[in-house]
Write an enzyme that holds these catalytic residues in place. Structure first.
Site, short mmCIF file in Angstrom:
data_model
loop_
_atom_site.label_atom_id
_atom_site.label_comp_id
_atom_site.label_asym_id
_atom_site.label_seq_id
_atom_site.Cartn_x
_atom_site.Cartn_y
_atom_site.Cartn_z
N GLY A 43 -95.53 37.39 -4.41
CA GLY A 43 -95.83 38.51 -3.53
C GLY A 43 -97.01 39.32 -4.05
N CYS A 44 -97.08 40.57 -3.66
CA CYS A 44 -98.21 41.42 -4.04
C CYS A 44 -98.44 41.44 -5.54
CB CYS A 44 -97.96 42.85 -3.54
SG CYS A 44 -99.26 44.00 -4.00
N PHE A 45 -99.65 41.10 -5.95
CA PHE A 45 -99.92 40.99 -7.39
C PHE A 45 -99.99 42.33 -8.10
CE2 PHE A 45 -104.54 39.72 -5.99
CZ PHE A 45 -104.77 40.98 -5.48
N TRP A 46 -100.11 43.43 -7.36
CA TRP A 46 -100.11 44.74 -8.02
C TRP A 46 -98.81 44.93 -8.79
CZ3 TRP A 46 -101.62 48.10 -3.15
CH2 TRP A 46 -102.96 47.84 -2.82
N SER A 48 -96.48 42.52 -9.48
CA SER A 48 -96.24 41.43 -10.43
C SER A 48 -96.91 41.72 -11.76
CB SER A 48 -96.78 40.11 -9.86
OG SER A 48 -96.16 39.79 -8.65
#
Length: 212
Positions: A43-46, A48
């Protein structure tokens, strides 16, 4: 006049696209001596990036794109879901302090691996769940974890995580790196990223870095 205006608009977006591409670069996945690198998409790498960097043994996590074929894709291009890439993180870690097996545990504890092409409010193949491996040993670790989670019914639905060999990883644009740390009051961060991070902290049984 309308035709000329349309031409300028197209030129503007073409230039913007080129500039976006110039901000991404292919990272070497060869680690420094005594270190290791793993790649995950969840999902959103922010979020992760923020989650993995909270784990003891992880030196840093870099936001980027992987799983597709387009070279040096931009954020906008990946967002079209036509590049084959997913938002991902390259996790730089010390194998003396944390194992690849434990990173796989972090991966499955920090997102929902049962939702195909979706993670929370984000939809599309660029948000799909992928656990990448470099060799047969890492592949088996991932597959064994999936079997264990399935057998113990940790998730109510079937796991749809892709298990893929890592090919290329492209570092995302600079403004995406350490996004949560730099933008704690951004609306998406407050509504999605931080709650997801807090849920991970409650459920993960491993060691986390002390809060600064």
């Amino acid at each position: 006049m309308k035709m000329k205006l349309a031409m300028y608009v197209l030129m503007f977006f073409a230039i913007l696209s080129c500039n976006s591409n110039a901000q991404t670069k292919k990272l070497s996945l060869e680690p420094e001596k005594g270190k290791a690198i793993a790649v995950f998409a969840e999902g959103c790498f922010w979020c992760s990036e923020h989650i993995f960097e909270a784990v003891i043994g992880v030196d840093k996590a870099v936001s980027g794109y992987s799983g597709g074929t387009m070279k040096n894709p931009s954020y906008e291009q990946v967002g079209t879901n036509r590049t084959g890439h997913a938002e991902a993180v390259a996790v730089y870690y010390d194998p003396k302090k944390i194992s690849f097996k434990e990173l796989v545990t972090v991966f499955f504890a920090s997102h929902d691996p049962t939702t195909a092409n979706q993670q929370g409010p984000d939809r599309g193949s660029s948000y799909r769940s992928i656990a990448f491996y470099k060799n047969a040993e890492e592949k088996k670790i991932i597959q064994d974890k999936v079997k264990q989670l399935t057998a113990t019914k940790v998730f109510p639905n079937s796991i749809v995580t892709e298990v893929k060999p890592i090919m290329d990883f492209y570092e995302a644009e600079k403004y995406h790196q350490d996004y949560i740390e730099k933008n704690p009051n951004q609306s998406y961060v407050k509504a999605v990223s931080i709650p997801r991070y807090n849920l991970f902290k409650k459920t993960y049984r491993g060691k986390l870095k002390p809060k600064l």
